[in-house]
Design an enzyme around this catalytic site. Structure first.
Site, PDB file in Angstrom:
ATOM      1  N   ASP A 193      -1.034   1.303  -4.750  1.00 51.11           N
ATOM      2  CA  ASP A 193      -1.969   0.271  -5.201  1.00 51.11           C
ATOM      3  C   ASP A 193      -3.371   0.834  -5.448  1.00 51.11           C
ATOM      4  O   ASP A 193      -4.312   0.083  -5.695  1.00 51.11           O
ATOM      5  CB  ASP A 193      -2.021  -0.906  -4.236  1.00 51.11           C
ATOM      6  CG  ASP A 193      -2.623  -0.558  -2.883  1.00 51.11           C
ATOM      7  OD1 ASP A 193      -2.378   0.557  -2.400  1.00 51.11           O
ATOM      8  OD2 ASP A 193      -3.344  -1.403  -2.311  1.00 51.11           O
ATOM      9  N   SER A 197       0.818  -1.205   0.000  1.00 52.40           N
ATOM     10  CA  SER A 197       0.000   0.000   0.000  1.00 52.40           C
ATOM     11  C   SER A 197       0.857   1.261   0.000  1.00 52.40           C
ATOM     12  O   SER A 197       1.622   1.486  -0.929  1.00 52.40           O
ATOM     13  CB  SER A 197      -0.974  -0.034   1.184  1.00 52.40           C
ATOM     14  OG  SER A 197      -1.939   0.964   1.071  1.00 52.40           O
ATOM     15  N   ASP A 235      -2.428   6.343  -3.898  1.00 49.38           N
ATOM     16  CA  ASP A 235      -1.261   5.628  -3.379  1.00 49.38           C
ATOM     17  C   ASP A 235      -0.870   4.527  -4.365  1.00 49.38           C
ATOM     18  O   ASP A 235      -1.567   4.306  -5.368  1.00 49.38           O
ATOM     19  CB  ASP A 235      -1.531   5.104  -1.969  1.00 49.38           C
ATOM     20  CG  ASP A 235      -2.556   3.995  -1.911  1.00 49.38           C
ATOM     21  OD1 ASP A 235      -3.334   3.857  -2.868  1.00 49.38           O
ATOM     22  OD2 ASP A 235      -2.598   3.266  -0.916  1.00 49.38           O
ATOM     23  N   ASP A 265      -5.802   2.218  -3.756  1.00 43.07           N
ATOM     24  CA  ASP A 265      -7.011   2.076  -2.945  1.00 43.07           C
ATOM     25  C   ASP A 265      -7.270   3.335  -2.126  1.00 43.07           C
ATOM     26  O   ASP A 265      -8.389   3.528  -1.640  1.00 43.07           O
ATOM     27  CB  ASP A 265      -6.966   0.824  -2.058  1.00 43.07           C
ATOM     28  CG  ASP A 265      -5.800   0.796  -1.078  1.00 43.07           C
ATOM     29  OD1 ASP A 265      -4.929   1.682  -1.144  1.00 43.07           O
ATOM     30  OD2 ASP A 265      -5.757  -0.135  -0.253  1.00 43.07           O
TER      31      ASP A 265
END
Length: 579
Positions: free
Chosen positions: A299, A143, A297, A301
């Protein structure tokens, strides 16, 4: 521990990269680093695992990934009889390698694998699990952690991260594997299939459904200027495509942060919660006179949003996660109310550390707002309960203060692409009315009160830090504060580990209908609140603060005083634990 080090030293002889790293530690007699790499196995928690890269059982490497994948294979064979797993990966170091290692470990155990051919965002992994009717999903990502981290998240058949009960069973299978160095993997075989591009297309089509006023074929390029940074991660292509498909064609990509880069070379941390992550976006915003800046960010999400503000030195103000959630929820509820589309059993879902502004807004529109524990998996679980009829409810919106939002139920994790599209739609609506996002937020505060929240984290690394965090939570539980400073008298203690709420004045105890979690929340007489919890993914203890006042300056001042009083109490407890 010496035996574990020697076992790894021998096992890594055929792995030059990790072997060289381990030899360097041994030659340098770096006992602190060696202990941290080898004193335990990397914790496999309810969402998977996350850690620094390197050799040893307490690091992310191909062997700890194989261990997690083998545990998942055994779990699926025990619970489903067979299995299909979708795997995606982000732009971090070795993410593609870890995805391949997980796939070949699963294939060796007879589990079919659908593997994305190149980096993809987390919400697309969640979507693909549902679209492929898979039994599980794996996302290789850490993340928004710093560059030296990577991780592996596990998803269930509904596309949500595992909740504690099934995760507990999976963890038992993972922990039963004693030697990660000897886990076999398959050669390339037909059980590992590459996912077709049609999955991406189906996700892009679904994204349009989150817009409240979709106008396919229109072009808003002359009306709205957007600046977008993917922070060296996965969102560039899918979000650029989504903006173009839905008419937002004047999108300026921050060139310095467009390329996937595992070193995240332009930022200290690739986290849109941090003002530093917006430094380049603000430069582009000033040059292009942008109406809104957005950043995702790695990834994709989490979504950060910055808006023009004349009072800011650099011309833009970064919204908090609570503020962005406030805007998104208000727009959704107002639009559905105007169209008479709000269901009688509508549900807004938020976490226990998210602002109370959402509850007040939901109440205003006549729908329920329910709290969940921290972690979007609990929001996904509630959504599935509504869908299955376990609980009565129609999902409307889910969010958490840490910049995670979900509008469309075709994904079961936070989705920055969904949120980015709707932020653009709100900004366009406000601009057409001669206003800005800042104006809309100010109207909400004037109507419902000035909510202010903040968070402070204490980083406590290694074995000693883990012990300090445990000692702190025990102290807060066994010797609870009666007040924070002179202003904030505690009236209610919610102990989520013990599953009870305690009325401080009467001593009356009532059950909390949420899963057990090592979290304590204090509610004060003036409607302010404090929540303390260990991070599930980093060596940190997190302290959350919230206040509500009738004017902005009083709210800001009150929040500062509350933070100072709480952190003084916590630092005193940590100091006491050392003596």
């Amino acid at each position: 521990m010496d035996r574990v080090v020697e076992r790894w030293r021998e096992g890594l002889r055929a792995d030059p990269r990790l072997s060289a790293q381990l030899e360097e530690m041994i030659q340098n007699q770096d006992e602190t680093q060696l202990e941290d790499c080898f004193y335990r196995s990397l914790t496999f928690g309810t969402g998977g695992m996350r850690g620094q890269l390197g050799p040893g059982p307490n690091r992310m490497n191909r062997y700890t990934v194989r261990k997690a994948a083998l545990g998942l294979a055994r779990y699926l064979k025990a619970t489903a009889g067979e299995g299909r797993v979708v795997i995606a990966f982000d732009s971090r170091r070795h993410s593609d390698l870890f995805a391949q290692e997980a796939a070949l470990t699963l294939a060796h155990e007879g589990i079919a694998v659908d593997l994305f051919p190149s980096l993809r965002p987390t919400p697309l992994l969640s979507f693909a699990v549902r679209a492929r009717e898979a039994n599980a999903g794996i996302m290789i990502t850490a993340s928004h952690n710093p560059a030296e981290y990577n991780g592996l998240k596990v998803y269930d058949e509904n596309g949500g991260q595992l909740t504690p009960e099934p995760a507990g069973v999976l963890i038992e299978y993972v922990e039963a594997i004693e030697d990660e160095l000897t886990i076999p993997v398959a050669a390339e075989n037909e059980l590992v299939q590459t996912l077709p591009a049609s999955i991406d297309d189906r996700y892009e089509e679904a994204l349009a459904s989150v817009l409240e006023q979709p106008r396919l074929g229109e072009d808003y390029g002359d009306e709205l200027q957007l600046v977008f940074s993917p922070l060296h991660g996965t969102a560039l292509e899918p979000l650029k495509k989504a903006f173009n498909r839905n008419g937002y064609t004047n999108v300026h990509i921050v060139a310095e942060q467009a390329r996937p880069d595992p070193d995240f070379s332009t930022v200290t941390k690739p986290n849109p919660e941090e003002a530093e992550a917006f430094a380049w976006a603000k430069r582009w915003g000033r040059e292009k006179q942008a109406d809104v800046l957005i950043a995702t960010d790695p990834d994709a999400d989490r979504l950060g949003v910055a808006v023009p503000d004349e009072r800011a030195d650099d011309g833009y103000r970064l919204l908090t996660g609570n503020e962005t959630g406030f805007l998104l929820l208000d727009y959704l509820l107002a639009q559905r109310s105007d169209k008479n589309e709000l269901p009688a059993n509508g549900k807004v879902l938020k976490t226990i550390v998210t602002s109370e502004s959402g509850r007040q807004l939901a109440r205003h529109y006549g729908v329920d707002c329910e709290d969940t524990l921290t972690g979007f998996k609990y929001i996904a679980e509630k959504m599935q309960h509504f869908e299955d009829g376990v609980e009565d409810g129609t999902f409307l919106f889910g969010y958490e203060e840490s910049y995670g939002y979900l509008l469309g139920s075709f994904v079961r994790d936070k989705d920055a692409l969904q949120a980015a599209l709707v932020v653009a739609e709100i900004a366009l609506a406000e601009k057409r009315a001669g206003r800005s996002l800042t104006d809309r937020l100010e109207r909400l505060y004037q109507t419902f009160g000035y909510f202010r929240e903040d968070i402070e984290s204490l980083t406590l690394k290694g074995k000693e830090g883990e012990e300090e965090i445990s000692s702190l939570l025990a102290s807060l539980r066994e010797e609870p504060p009666h007040a924070f400073g002179d202003e904030y008298r505690v009236t209610m203690i919610e102990d989520y580990h013990r599953g009870e709420a305690i009325d401080v004045e009467s001593g009356q105890r009532s059950p909390l209908n949420l899963p057990a979690s090592n979290v304590i929340k204090y509610k004060c007489a003036d409607d302010s609140w404090v929540c303390v919890r260990p991070s599930g993914t980093e060596p940190k203890v997190k302290c959350y603060f919230g206040v509500k006042k009738r004017d902005q300056s009083t709210a800001t001042q009150s929040l500062t005083h509350l933070q100072e009083a709480v952190m003084a109490d916590i630092n005193r407890r940590l100091t006491k634990s050392h003596t």
